[in-house]
Design a protein around this motif. Sequence first.
Motif, PDB file in Angstrom:
ATOM      1  N   ARG A  80       0.810  -1.231   0.000  1.00  0.00           N
ATOM      2  CA  ARG A  80       0.000   0.000   0.000  1.00  0.00           C
ATOM      3  C   ARG A  80       0.838   1.273   0.000  1.00  0.00           C
ATOM      4  O   ARG A  80       0.290   2.379  -0.008  1.00  0.00           O
ATOM      5  N   ILE A  81       2.149   1.131   0.047  1.00  0.00           N
ATOM      6  CA  ILE A  81       3.042   2.290   0.025  1.00  0.00           C
ATOM      7  C   ILE A  81       4.415   1.832  -0.466  1.00  0.00           C
ATOM      8  O   ILE A  81       4.756   0.645  -0.383  1.00  0.00           O
ATOM      9  N   ILE A  82       5.197   2.763  -0.998  1.00  0.00           N
ATOM     10  CA  ILE A  82       6.548   2.445  -1.475  1.00  0.00           C
ATOM     11  C   ILE A  82       7.545   3.123  -0.533  1.00  0.00           C
ATOM     12  O   ILE A  82       7.644   4.358  -0.507  1.00  0.00           O
ATOM     13  N   ARG A  83       8.249   2.339   0.226  1.00  0.00           N
ATOM     14  CA  ARG A  83       9.181   2.910   1.187  1.00  0.00           C
ATOM     15  C   ARG A  83      10.444   3.391   0.464  1.00  0.00           C
ATOM     16  O   ARG A  83      10.824   2.882  -0.580  1.00  0.00           O
ATOM     17  N   GLN A  84      11.093   4.386   1.087  1.00  0.00           N
ATOM     18  CA  GLN A  84      12.265   5.012   0.491  1.00  0.00           C
ATOM     19  C   GLN A  84      13.358   3.978   0.217  1.00  0.00           C
ATOM     20  O   GLN A  84      13.968   3.976  -0.868  1.00  0.00           O
ATOM     21  N   GLU A  85      13.576   3.058   1.140  1.00  0.00           N
ATOM     22  CA  GLU A  85      14.645   2.073   0.961  1.00  0.00           C
ATOM     23  C   GLU A  85      14.308   1.107  -0.184  1.00  0.00           C
ATOM     24  O   GLU A  85      15.211   0.679  -0.925  1.00  0.00           O
ATOM     25  N   ASP A  86      13.028   0.752  -0.337  1.00  0.00           N
ATOM     26  CA  ASP A  86      12.640  -0.128  -1.443  1.00  0.00           C
ATOM     27  C   ASP A  86      12.822   0.570  -2.788  1.00  0.00           C
ATOM     28  O   ASP A  86      13.261  -0.045  -3.770  1.00  0.00           O
ATOM     29  N   LEU A  87      12.476   1.853  -2.848  1.00  0.00           N
ATOM     30  CA  LEU A  87      12.639   2.624  -4.074  1.00  0.00           C
ATOM     31  C   LEU A  87      14.120   2.719  -4.450  1.00  0.00           C
ATOM     32  O   LEU A  87      14.495   2.496  -5.614  1.00  0.00           O
TER      33      LEU A  87
END
Length: 401
Positions: free
Chosen positions: A30-37
């Motif tokens: 439900r969200i894209i975390r900074q570390e995943d991006l």
Amino acid sequence: MRTEPKTILNFLSTYFDIIKELFDIQAKERIIRQEDLNKILQQYESDILNKLIEYKFLKKIADDFEIRPMYFNFFEFILNEFKPLLPETIEKYEHSITSLFKKIKEGINKDRNILLQRISDLNNEIREFTESVEKNTLRLIAETKELKSNVDKIDYQEKVRKASFWIDYYIAPLNTILDITHSNSITNRLFDISQYVNIRRLNFDDELTRQQFEKLYVFLVQTNDDLLRQSKILTNELLPLIERIRSESLILTGWIEFLKNPNKSETPFVPKSVRSYSYNNAMYFNALEFVQQFMHNDAVYIEEPKVNASDRWIFNKDFYKDQLVKELPLPNFFEWAGKTLRSEYKEIETEKFFSLTTLLFEDDIELEFDTKSDRQVIRTSEMNLRLPKIKINRHGLSKIS
């Protein structure tokens, strides 16, 4: 400076693999975390974060990101990866559709522009409703097939739990929404709306508004067919399949438990099955001989009589209405209709007679029913009609005593 649409589409095409991974993350988390991006951008050795924000693909939320709804819905559509909506979420359309329909009826003779906008809004709401139902059906089919094939190798108890979950929370409630016999279903409400729209598309003074009612009616007929098809999928295919998954899993679960400890309980008697037939062995050949005599039929050609376009009768509503108005007030409308057709065509054709009866629905015509008088018989070319006596007047004229 506004970015050209073609530039954005080229960008999405060039970096589709990256965007697909971002979509999968948001669909799951439900969200894209900074570390995943950062991890994905490093994996593809690409620095497109600024472009993603500039093209309004990503929206920053605190330290994390979110794909904007219009882009998310677009990728959800092209990837055919819909998240099923709870039936109570779909039911919100019942309120919005009912509210718009009520306002259309209340403002039917008021401002034309407002009426046209409400008809357009109702069309859009119905379209969104049908698309939501279709998306849910597609997703439920995909989930059911995945459960049937058991790609994830889950145990039988988990399959039972999942099958029960899909039935209780999605399939059964959605089937109720599509049940036209259910008084509170959205499908039943759409049926009521189509009846009202059908009358207005045939009888409305303003031509532009009448055309919009005509378009809405055609759309409602198509919608009814689409919803009926979705209902059949749920009732005839999806529900029996997932019920079978649940029942088979229960049987297999019980059988596996029995094999683990067969001496724990007494084994029930299992009778040996024997096949017998209630008919003679020669029955097959007798039936085959009987059927074969009908397998070779002579070809039959039926030629439809050609109808010249010039012979087709077109109802001239204005002409007959002028004739009717000249003779108002009339003590018996149907008698007048029969005499009018008989004087022109020597016989009363059913189609023409029913066309004349549409004059009864004109707004400037006042009807008065005589409940005490006997019904009269009008003989047409195809049938005998028993009809009541209807007195008609025009507003402003005195009634016939």
